[in-house]
Design an enzyme around this catalytic site. Structure first.
Site, PDB file in Angstrom:
ATOM      1  N   ARG A  39       0.821  -1.222   0.000  1.00  0.00           N
ATOM      2  CA  ARG A  39       0.000   0.000   0.000  1.00  0.00           C
ATOM      3  C   ARG A  39       0.852   1.268   0.000  1.00  0.00           C
ATOM      4  NH1 ARG A  39      -3.855  -0.798   5.059  1.00  0.00           N
ATOM      5  NH2 ARG A  39      -1.841  -1.449   5.911  1.00  0.00           N
ATOM      6  N   LYS A 137       1.535 -18.826   6.775  1.00  0.00           N
ATOM      7  CA  LYS A 137       0.776 -19.118   7.979  1.00  0.00           C
ATOM      8  C   LYS A 137       0.606 -17.838   8.800  1.00  0.00           C
ATOM      9  CE  LYS A 137       4.380 -20.151  11.332  1.00  0.00           C
ATOM     10  NZ  LYS A 137       4.001 -19.167  12.327  1.00  0.00           N
ATOM     11  N   HIS A 167       8.135 -23.081   6.254  1.00  0.00           N
ATOM     12  CA  HIS A 167       9.550 -22.990   5.883  1.00  0.00           C
ATOM     13  C   HIS A 167      10.419 -24.049   6.550  1.00  0.00           C
ATOM     14  CE1 HIS A 167       9.748 -20.506   9.595  1.00  0.00           C
ATOM     15  NE2 HIS A 167      11.006 -20.877   9.638  1.00  0.00           N
ATOM     16  N   LYS A 171      14.119 -26.747   5.175  1.00  0.00           N
ATOM     17  CA  LYS A 171      15.453 -26.771   5.791  1.00  0.00           C
ATOM     18  C   LYS A 171      16.231 -28.009   5.356  1.00  0.00           C
ATOM     19  CE  LYS A 171      14.436 -23.897   9.833  1.00  0.00           C
ATOM     20  NZ  LYS A 171      15.490 -22.895   9.589  1.00  0.00           N
ATOM     21  N   GLU A 205      12.812 -20.313  20.827  1.00  0.00           N
ATOM     22  CA  GLU A 205      13.237 -18.989  20.382  1.00  0.00           C
ATOM     23  C   GLU A 205      13.733 -18.180  21.574  1.00  0.00           C
ATOM     24  OE1 GLU A 205      10.499 -17.317  17.062  1.00  0.00           O
ATOM     25  OE2 GLU A 205       9.168 -18.346  18.450  1.00  0.00           O
ATOM     26  N   ASP A 224       0.546 -20.759  16.586  1.00  0.00           N
ATOM     27  CA  ASP A 224       1.649 -20.161  15.837  1.00  0.00           C
ATOM     28  C   ASP A 224       2.702 -21.184  15.449  1.00  0.00           C
ATOM     29  OD1 ASP A 224       2.966 -17.881  14.711  1.00  0.00           O
ATOM     30  OD2 ASP A 224       4.343 -17.854  16.410  1.00  0.00           O
ATOM     31  N   HIS A 229       4.415 -25.982  12.226  1.00  0.00           N
ATOM     32  CA  HIS A 229       5.817 -26.398  12.192  1.00  0.00           C
ATOM     33  C   HIS A 229       6.061 -27.735  12.895  1.00  0.00           C
ATOM     34  CE1 HIS A 229       6.687 -22.666  10.421  1.00  0.00           C
ATOM     35  NE2 HIS A 229       6.893 -21.939  11.493  1.00  0.00           N
ATOM     36  N   LYS A 329       8.819 -19.033  23.472  1.00  0.00           N
ATOM     37  CA  LYS A 329       9.554 -17.782  23.297  1.00  0.00           C
ATOM     38  C   LYS A 329      10.335 -17.464  24.573  1.00  0.00           C
ATOM     39  CE  LYS A 329       6.891 -15.489  19.706  1.00  0.00           C
ATOM     40  NZ  LYS A 329       8.063 -15.451  18.806  1.00  0.00           N
TER      41      LYS A 329
END
Length: 477
Positions: A39, A137, A167, A171, A205, A224, A229, A329
């Site tokens: 945009r 996703k 993704h 790998k 993470e 998530d 995954h 996380k």
């Protein structure tokens, strides 16, 4: 290749650097073009300058000014508001120069824009038999919303034109897991309940929610990470040998695994799942805030930032073998790995204690990709003392070639029409069916997620989940 969300983080940080590498390595046709779409009202020159700045940062030593000059000639920019049909006419005029070519529309946008984007592409005459659409996703927030998106996109693109990207499947280490299992006679006889004690899949993470607080609080770690995954990695580990590497043959076997996952009852959710939420702590030697102190997070939020699950597969191959899934996380380190723990020998002539799981295969996807097989060997000296050693399968040393980043492989697979590493609709919906009882039980529970200090491996209940089976999470020595 048309990159919707062309000024966003994913395009700048992952997609353009991946395409740069493919250009540099001669993997793109001379007349291939890349169109950033967003945009933002900027000129092509301004867009290319922004792309150069970000690519130089993320590529580091791989960035070469001469290579970039050639790559930049492929780049174009078109201002498009996905909800403004008139803007798609402008895009059509730009793409008319390349009529009849393969067109890959990569939707790096909010899922709420997928439907209207595909509708406007179709109405502008931009969907042809040579068109493909890549969907990032999360595809919905539950089974029903996922089906609605799939139905809507399916009005304009056939299933063979829809590339649902995960993704992790791109790998190198995951690709080598397929090669290890189905290209060698050594492991297949051992890849079953008689010889495998347990399987552990971890995706951890160090980062917190960063600037995604508002989005993340509506999503959580289960939606998530686990629904896509981790379940895809589980499928690669547990699937039966496909008849070939053909996309549908591979995805048929993954679907069988998802359908064989033991469904959760409310009692199972209470005893076989753990949800956590990080509080203030330290990461990388620096103090970091707790989840409830992050920008965009309500003070009363019960959203999980950590999940651990004991999954079971009701098949002859895997009956009785626990699959432990863990993601979170603000964990102690950035880590993605699959650990196959083999059973002990039936009788140890060396007097070793039982239950040690001294033989294991560790497939690591990040921070570095590697594969190690842990064995016992005699330690030097007079006594017959055994110690653990590992066979390090060093692909870089063996093949002497640069390994592709996940997005490099997946983007070029989309261009070439290879669907094997993308998720089929029935796979995705089977995954949603399995996680939905967990989502529903957590939403109905009055219990809050268990807290854990940022910079640790999650709540203590995660370790207890394994200890009830006499097991523990793998830690690299």
């Amino acid at each position: 290749m048309v990159l919707f969300g062309g000024t966003g983080d994913l395009v700048m940080r992952k997609l353009l650097p991946a395409l740069y590498h493919q250009h540099r390595d001669g993997q793109m046709a001379d007349d291939a073009r890349i169109v950033g779409v967003a945009r933002t009202d900027v000129t092509r020159e301004e867009y290319v300058a922004t792309a150069e700045k970000h690519c130089a940062e993320y590529l580091g030593a791989d960035f070469d000014q001469k290579v970039w000059a050639g790559f930049a000639r492929r780049l174009a920019y078109q201002r498009v508001d996905a909800q403004n049909a008139a803007h798609f006419a402008d895009l059509a005029r730009l793409l008319d120069e390349h009529a009849g070519r393969v067109r890959v529309y990569y939707l790096s946008t909010a899922p709420s824009l997928f439907t209207i984007t595909c509708e406007n592409l179709s109405n502008a005459g931009l969907v042809t038999p040579n068109s493909r659409v890549v969907l990032e996703k999360p595809l919905g927030h539950d089974l029903e919303s996922s089906q609605q998106i799939n139905d809507a996109v399916g009005k304009y693109f056939g299933e063979q034109q829809i590339y649902r990207i995960d993704h992790y499947l791109g790998k190198e280490a995951v690709q080598n897991l397929l090669a290890l299992r189905f290209g060698n006679a050594l492991f297949e006889p051992l890849w079953r309940r008689e010889w495998v004690r347990d399987v552990q899949i971890t995706v951890a993470e160090q980062l917190g929610v960063e600037a995604r607080g508002e989005f993340y609080d509506k999503t959580g770690a289960l939606r998530d990470m686990v629904q896509n995954h981790l379940l895809q990695l589980l499928c690669i580990v547990a699937m039966e040998p496909p008849s070939s590497i053909d996309s549908n043959a591979v995805r048929d076997e993954k679907l069988k695994v998802l359908r064989a996952l033991k469904p959760f009852t409310p009692n199972d959710v209470a005893t076989k799942t753990v949800r956590g939420q990080y509080r203030a702590g330290a990461s990388g030697g620096q103090p970091v805030p707790g989840y409830l102190d992050e920008k965009g997070i309500p003070a009363s939020s019960g959203t999980e930032t950590f999940v651990a699950i004991k999954a079971e597969i009701d098949t002859w191959r895997w009956a009785g073998v626990p699959f432990f899934l863990r993601t979170g996380k603000r964990m102690q380190e950035k880590l993605a790995e699959i650990v196959i723990n083999f059973r002990d020998v039936p009788h140890s002539i060396f007097g070793l204690p039982a239950g040690q799981g001294l033989n294991r295969l560790v497939i690591r996807m990040q921070p570095e990709e590697s594969m190690k097989l842990y064995l016992l060997a005699k330690q030097p000296g007079d006594a017959m003392n055994l110690g653990q050693v590992n066979l390090n399968l060093d692909f870089e040393e063996s093949f002497k070639t640069r390994r592709l980043e996940a997005y490099e492989r997946l983007l070029m697979d989309a261009v070439r029409g290879r669907l094997t590493l993308f998720v089929r609709r029935d796979e995705q919906e089977a995954a949603w069916r399995w996680v939905e009882p967990i989502i529903e039980a957590w939403e109905q529970s009055t219990d809050k997620p268990k807290t854990y200090t940022a910079g640790t491996w999650g709540p203590a209940a995660s370790s207890a989940l394994l200890s009830r089976d006499g097991l523990s999470w793998h830690e690299e020595a």
